[in-house]
Design a protein around this motif. Structure first.
Motif, PDB file in Angstrom:
ATOM      1  N   UNK A 183       0.730  -1.277   0.029  1.00 22.13           N
ATOM      2  CA  UNK A 183       0.287  -0.004   0.044  1.00 22.13           C
ATOM      3  C   UNK A 183       1.254   1.372   0.043  1.00 22.13           C
ATOM      4  N   UNK A 184       0.729   1.978  -0.790  1.00 24.61           N
ATOM      5  CA  UNK A 184       1.528   3.143  -1.109  1.00 24.61           C
ATOM      6  C   UNK A 184       2.971   3.068  -1.984  1.00 24.61           C
ATOM      7  N   UNK A 185       3.768   3.881  -2.468  1.00 20.20           N
ATOM      8  CA  UNK A 185       5.239   3.417  -3.431  1.00 20.20           C
ATOM      9  C   UNK A 185       6.452   3.676  -2.020  1.00 20.20           C
ATOM     10  N   UNK A 186       7.427   2.809  -1.822  1.00 19.78           N
ATOM     11  CA  UNK A 186       8.531   3.021  -1.924  1.00 19.78           C
ATOM     12  C   UNK A 186       9.438   4.113  -2.685  1.00 19.78           C
ATOM     13  N   UNK A 187       9.136   5.144  -3.013  1.00 22.98           N
ATOM     14  CA  UNK A 187       9.882   5.673  -4.165  1.00 22.98           C
ATOM     15  C   UNK A 187      11.436   5.938  -3.776  1.00 22.98           C
ATOM     16  N   UNK A 188      11.686   5.691  -2.399  1.00 19.93           N
ATOM     17  CA  UNK A 188      13.186   5.422  -2.739  1.00 19.93           C
ATOM     18  C   UNK A 188      14.277   4.145  -3.733  1.00 19.93           C
ATOM     19  N   UNK A 189      13.357   3.495  -3.412  1.00 19.98           N
ATOM     20  CA  UNK A 189      13.629   2.007  -3.892  1.00 19.98           C
ATOM     21  C   UNK A 189      13.753   2.411  -6.004  1.00 19.98           C
ATOM     22  N   UNK A 190      12.939   3.419  -6.517  1.00 17.54           N
ATOM     23  CA  UNK A 190      12.274   3.140  -7.910  1.00 17.54           C
ATOM     24  C   UNK A 190      13.733   4.614  -7.983  1.00 17.54           C
ATOM     25  N   UNK A 191      14.062   5.139  -7.298  1.00 12.57           N
ATOM     26  CA  UNK A 191      15.385   6.224  -6.949  1.00 12.57           C
ATOM     27  C   UNK A 191      16.540   5.437  -7.457  1.00 12.57           C
ATOM     28  N   UNK A 192      16.469   5.164  -6.874  1.00  9.57           N
ATOM     29  CA  UNK A 192      17.730   4.243  -6.404  1.00  9.57           C
ATOM     30  C   UNK A 192      18.433   3.743  -7.483  1.00  9.57           C
ATOM     31  N   UNK A 193      17.179   2.226  -8.228  1.00 12.17           N
ATOM     32  CA  UNK A 193      18.133   1.784  -9.186  1.00 12.17           C
ATOM     33  C   UNK A 193      17.162   2.412 -10.782  1.00 12.17           C
TER      34      UNK A 193
END
Length: 316
Positions: A183-193
């Motif tokens: 639920x919701x999004x972990x934007x940090x992971x997207x930015x990192x990858x």
């Protein structure tokens, strides 16, 4: 591959400078002559013409072009007069300036360029405008979009074709966990990858994600993010698979429906002519069953049309 056609026997920059001076002289400008010369000179030749013009006439040809031309033609020709690195720096600077703010254009250039291209225009940006690129991103962008751009312009990435299968599987799982699974999004992971992986690695992740979860990573990005952050992520993804197809879509969108987005049309044609326009034209024809030249011809007119079509080369 470039679509630029230059004369088989190069003319001397001095002769070109004289011809341009004559085209500017008297009542009105001989615009056809200006277009005919400048649309058929490569970056080195254009730089030499500028030098010769300054030496011979103690005048800046860019200022002269600005006063002699107008509208969309002026915009196109002035951007064209720079080399590819200079153009990228200018487009990004305009996109990150308060008066001419166009964050989408700045994002497109940053997220569609290779790490080497980014390093080159970053250096020029700093020397030409007196501030680091990161400073302007910090001032004009916000939120996750800002974090992604800052990471993307400062992270060195591998530019080869090899990729690591273990990292591919690990990253696909991490992206699924950070997005669709929770639920919701972990934007940090997207930015990192997205900011750390090479194009080849991201292309492999797109394929693995689909195999593992039956859904496309692009759809996941669209479902989990929005606005300029989404736009940046999708640009990075599309360019990791096929940059020419990405730009063909951007051009098609700019000419679709009522009216034409000339800002985008000019930016893409002028900045890609000397890079990969042959490939973009091929992708455009494949996807839309119409040549890019025909599409541009029906959406433009006058000397502006002649100039863009000259850059695009023969209609095939």
């Amino acid at each position: 591959m470039s679509t630029l056609s230059v004369p088989p026997v190069p003319t001397s920059p001095r002769d070109d400078a004289i011809a341009l001076y004559r085209a500017f002289k008297g009542f009105g400008c001989d615009t056809a002559a200006v277009v005919n010369i400048l649309a058929h000179r490569d970056a080195t030749q254009r730089a030499l013409i500028q030098q010769e013009y300054r030496v011979m006439y103690s005048d800046d040809i860019l200022k002269r072009l600005s006063s002699e031309l107008s509208g969309k033609l002026e915009t196109s020709v002035l951007l064209w007069m720079h080399d590819p690195v200079g153009r990228d720096a200018i487009v990004v600077k305009q996109g990150l300036s308060s008066e001419t703010k166009n964050l989408q254009a700045a994002t497109e250039v940053i997220c569609s360029r290779t790490p080497t291209q980014i390093q080159c225009f970053k250096q020029l940006y700093h020397s030409r405008f007196g501030v680091p690129l990161e400073h302007d991103i910090e001032m004009q962008a916000s939120g996750d979009h800002k974090k992604l751009l800052l990471a993307y312009v400062s992270t060195p990435r591998y530019e080869g074709l090899e990729f690591d299968r273990e990292i591919t599987a690990k990253d696909s799982k991490a992206l699924f966990k950070a997005g669709e699974k929770k639920l919701g999004t972990d934007e940090k992971t997207f930015i990192h990858i997205f900011s750390e992986r090479s194009r080849a690695q991201l292309a492999a992740i797109i394929s693995a994600y689909h195999d593992m979860y039956g859904n496309s990573l692009k759809k996941a990005v669209k479902g989990e993010t929005s606005g300029l952050f989404e736009y940046a992520l999708l640009t990075i993804l599309s360019c990791s698979e096929n940059p020419a197809r990405y730009f063909a879509k951007v051009l098609h969108k700019a000419m679709k429906g009522l009216g034409t987005d000339d800002t985008t049309l000019i930016r893409v044609i002028v900045t890609r002519t000397e890079i990969d326009m042959q490939y973009i034209k091929a992708e455009y024809l494949k996807k839309y069953k119409k040549t890019l030249n025909d599409a541009v011809h029906s959406e433009t007119s006058g000397h502006y049309r002649t100039f863009l079509l000259s850059l695009l080369g023969p209609n095939r």
